[in-house]
Write an enzyme that holds these catalytic residues in place. Sequence first.
Site, PDB file in Angstrom:
ATOM      1  N   ARG A  34      -2.742   1.763   6.179  1.00 56.68           N
ATOM      2  CA  ARG A  34      -2.405   0.614   5.341  1.00 56.68           C
ATOM      3  C   ARG A  34      -1.215  -0.144   5.941  1.00 56.68           C
ATOM      4  O   ARG A  34      -1.186  -1.380   5.923  1.00 56.68           O
ATOM      5  CB  ARG A  34      -2.097   1.077   3.922  1.00 56.68           C
ATOM      6  CG  ARG A  34      -1.727  -0.032   2.946  1.00 56.68           C
ATOM      7  CD  ARG A  34      -2.829  -1.021   2.669  1.00 56.68           C
ATOM      8  NE  ARG A  34      -4.022  -0.423   2.099  1.00 56.68           N
ATOM      9  CZ  ARG A  34      -5.110  -1.125   1.744  1.00 56.68           C
ATOM     10  NH1 ARG A  34      -5.122  -2.449   1.904  1.00 56.68           N
ATOM     11  NH2 ARG A  34      -6.166  -0.528   1.249  1.00 56.68           N
ATOM     12  N   HIS A  37      -2.431  -1.870   9.086  1.00 54.06           N
ATOM     13  CA  HIS A  37      -3.257  -3.002   8.657  1.00 54.06           C
ATOM     14  C   HIS A  37      -2.396  -4.156   8.173  1.00 54.06           C
ATOM     15  O   HIS A  37      -2.658  -5.322   8.481  1.00 54.06           O
ATOM     16  CB  HIS A  37      -4.196  -2.529   7.538  1.00 54.06           C
ATOM     17  CG  HIS A  37      -4.942  -3.636   6.856  1.00 54.06           C
ATOM     18  ND1 HIS A  37      -4.504  -4.224   5.690  1.00 54.06           N
ATOM     19  CD2 HIS A  37      -6.102  -4.267   7.180  1.00 54.06           C
ATOM     20  CE1 HIS A  37      -5.352  -5.160   5.314  1.00 54.06           C
ATOM     21  NE2 HIS A  37      -6.324  -5.210   6.202  1.00 54.06           N
TER      22      HIS A  37
END
Length: 247
Positions: A34, A37
């Site tokens: 995450r 990303h």
Amino acid sequence: MRTVHPIEAQSYRLLRQAVDTTHLPRRTRDVVERIVHTTADPSWLSDLVTDEAALEAGAVALAAGAPLVVDAAMVGAGITRYPSVCLVAAPETARLAEERGLTRSAAGIRLAATQAGGATTAPTGGASTADGAVGDGAVRDGAASDGAVRDGAVRDGAVSDGAVCDGAVWAVGNAPTALAELLRLAEAGIVRPALVIGVPVGYVGAAEAKAALRATGLPSLTNRSARGGSAIAAAAVNALLYGDPLS
């Protein structure tokens, strides 16, 4: 059930072509991916210091509706599906900071320790507490509202006995002084976090505050370098809330 947008799904597929995270345990992989990303920066893989048990404890706490305390409104703004407590802009924070010689960020954490203790949160539909106002479900059952601190919880700028905050998740993404204050409160037994996400940013004190967090043995997620920020802290919380978007 969260609907994953096709662009997000494709972004994760491309991420996994660029970075091998298959060796990481579940929660660690969720958090690392995450953050990578969010930043499009694979170098976070080697910078983050993770603890699978601590991340699992944080995920369990959030699933149970534990309080989520953040040091900056931008951290809360990045967490759209869970209410957070942020008192950096509360009038009482400014007064406490001036009286005790604290930064606003440190004073906000000190006041939040009195509000999050014993409180419950709603896992959806909440909003970040700002300007001292408590968002829906963020702090209930006798907790402070409209910026007011519970009677007797703070006297002369010091957290009183009996204001112990257990089981909250604390996400610090902006100010090293906020993390330093949280560590002071933990050392004094005033807070006992389920998880501390300590990723403040800056050339002055950030790396040192994160190293101090790791030295405490508190359940934590942090990184070694001076980089960090609100987006990183929010990404870590979202990873614990959402898990793997491709599963």
